[in-house]
Write an enzyme that holds these catalytic residues in place. Structure first.
Site, PDB file in Angstrom:
ATOM      1  N   ASP A 253       0.866  -1.174   0.000  1.00  0.00           N
ATOM      2  CA  ASP A 253       0.000   0.000   0.000  1.00  0.00           C
ATOM      3  C   ASP A 253       0.912   1.236   0.000  1.00  0.00           C
ATOM      4  OD1 ASP A 253      -2.255   1.761   0.606  1.00  0.00           O
ATOM      5  OD2 ASP A 253      -1.479   1.790   2.666  1.00  0.00           O
TER       6      ASP A 253
ATOM      7  N   ASP B 111      -0.290   5.098   0.903  1.00  0.00           N
ATOM      8  CA  ASP B 111      -0.584   6.092   1.944  1.00  0.00           C
ATOM      9  C   ASP B 111      -0.610   5.449   3.320  1.00  0.00           C
ATOM     10  OD1 ASP B 111      -0.991   8.471   0.304  1.00  0.00           O
ATOM     11  OD2 ASP B 111      -2.613   7.290  -0.561  1.00  0.00           O
TER      12      ASP B 111
HETATM   13  C1  XBP Z   1      -5.429   6.139   0.630  1.00  0.00           C
HETATM   14  C2  XBP Z   1      -6.532   6.984   0.219  1.00  0.00           C
HETATM   15  C3  XBP Z   1      -6.287   8.097  -0.701  1.00  0.00           C
HETATM   16  C4  XBP Z   1      -5.503   9.242  -0.138  1.00  0.00           C
HETATM   17  C5  XBP Z   1      -5.647  10.440  -1.043  1.00  0.00           C
HETATM   18  O1  XBP Z   1      -5.944   4.889   1.106  1.00  0.00           O
HETATM   19  O2  XBP Z   1      -7.645   6.766   0.601  1.00  0.00           O
HETATM   20  O3  XBP Z   1      -7.535   8.592  -1.076  1.00  0.00           O
HETATM   21  O4  XBP Z   1      -6.002   9.604   1.129  1.00  0.00           O
HETATM   22  O5  XBP Z   1      -5.293  10.142  -2.354  1.00  0.00           O
HETATM   23  P1  XBP Z   1      -5.063   3.542   1.050  1.00  0.00           P
HETATM   24  P2  XBP Z   1      -6.155  10.627  -3.623  1.00  0.00           P
HETATM   25  O6  XBP Z   1      -3.766   3.827   1.742  1.00  0.00           O
HETATM   26  O7  XBP Z   1      -5.896   2.533   1.802  1.00  0.00           O
HETATM   27  O8  XBP Z   1      -4.859   3.154  -0.401  1.00  0.00           O
HETATM   28  O9  XBP Z   1      -6.679  12.000  -3.296  1.00  0.00           O
HETATM   29  O10 XBP Z   1      -5.173  10.626  -4.779  1.00  0.00           O
HETATM   30  O11 XBP Z   1      -7.277   9.630  -3.782  1.00  0.00           O
HETATM   31 MG    MG Z   2      -2.976   3.090   3.548  1.00  0.00          MG
END
Ligand code: XBP
Ligand code: MG
Length: 249
Positions: free
Chosen positions: A9, A11
């Protein structure tokens, strides 16, 4: 089964991007669109239950600014705000404000040395992933990754299994030959529903979530202080290719 690939993953897992990255960029975009919305640290924690930036903005409108639901071309407007937000986020990355989490570079190097495939499964936008990797690991870092599954490549984002299934399909590997590394319950649900054993490195916003069915829960990849539910082995060293292989068996 032998370990063939590790799926990361982005973020919260590769880097702590949410509080001081995405959140700031959302607020900068709202300001540019002359909206008086301010996503503070606590509210953002609530909004994180919705993955995907566009989906998160829509959820916010539905719950905090419902009069805007009747706006013409709402989806297009949300997409424009989100594009602006992505540009602000890319600026933060390029300014070097968002480092990788402990142990990420070490583990990536070790996986490459052992010819284990490396992939990304994320709900964030592709440019965010590629820029993060290039800004933290150098221009050639994208070549280290066999598959990058990001953003709108699937229509149902995490916690749905679709992004992990898409990545497995591109890798042409069975779930049993892979391990996922995640930081959130939504991510754990997504990877687990795709049949992939999952390790959690907790992040600030996810620490209290339910990780009871994760293979291993760690503070970060350098930490030996962990709880592990599935594996019977004990780990007294930071996560390595050997530990990952043991977890799979
Ligand atoms: C990450 C997200 C993303 C980021 C923002 O979740 O939910 O939406 O917060 O990115 P995970 P974008 O780590 O579970 O994949 O604005 O580009 O969507
Ligand atoms: Mg995440």
């Amino acid at each position: 089964m032998a370990l063939s690939a590790v799926l990361f993953d982005v973020d919260g897992t590769l880097a702590d991007t949410e509080r001081d990255g995405h959140r700031i960029a959302f607020n900068q975009a709202f300001n540019e669109f002359q909206l008086d919305w301010e996503w503070d640290v606590d509210l953002y924690g609530v909004l994180l239950q919705i993955t995907g930036g566009k989906e998160r903005i829509r959820f916010y409108i539905e719950n905090y600014a419902p009069s805007l639901l009747s706006k013409n071309n709402l989806d297009e407007w949300i997409a424009q705000i989100h594009k602006t937000k992505t540009n602000y986020f890319l600026n933060l990355l390029k300014e070097g404000k968002i480092p990788l989490r402990p142990g990420i570079k070490r583990l990536l190097d070790e996986l490459r040395k052992n010819n284990i495939k490396i992939a990304i499964a994320t709900t964030t936008t592709y440019e965010n992933v590629s820029t993060l990797l290039q800004c933290t690991l150098g221009d050639s870092a994208l070549e280290w990754f066999d598959v990058i599954g990001a953003g709108d490549i699937v229509s149902k984002k995490k916690p749905a299994p679709d992004i992990y299934e898409w990545v497995l399909n591109q890798l042409n590997l069975p779930a049993e030959a892979c391990i996922a590394i995640e930081d959130s319950e939504n991510g754990l649900k997504s990877a687990t529903a795709a049949g992939i054993k999952t390790i959690i490195t907790v992040s600030e916003y996810t620490r209290e979530q339910n990780f009871s069915y994760a293979a291993l829960v760690l503070e970060d990849l350098e930490s030996t202080n962990h709880t592990h539910q599935i594996a019977a082995q004990s780990f007294d060293k930071p996560l390595s290719v050997q530990t990952l292989s043991d977890l799979l068996n």
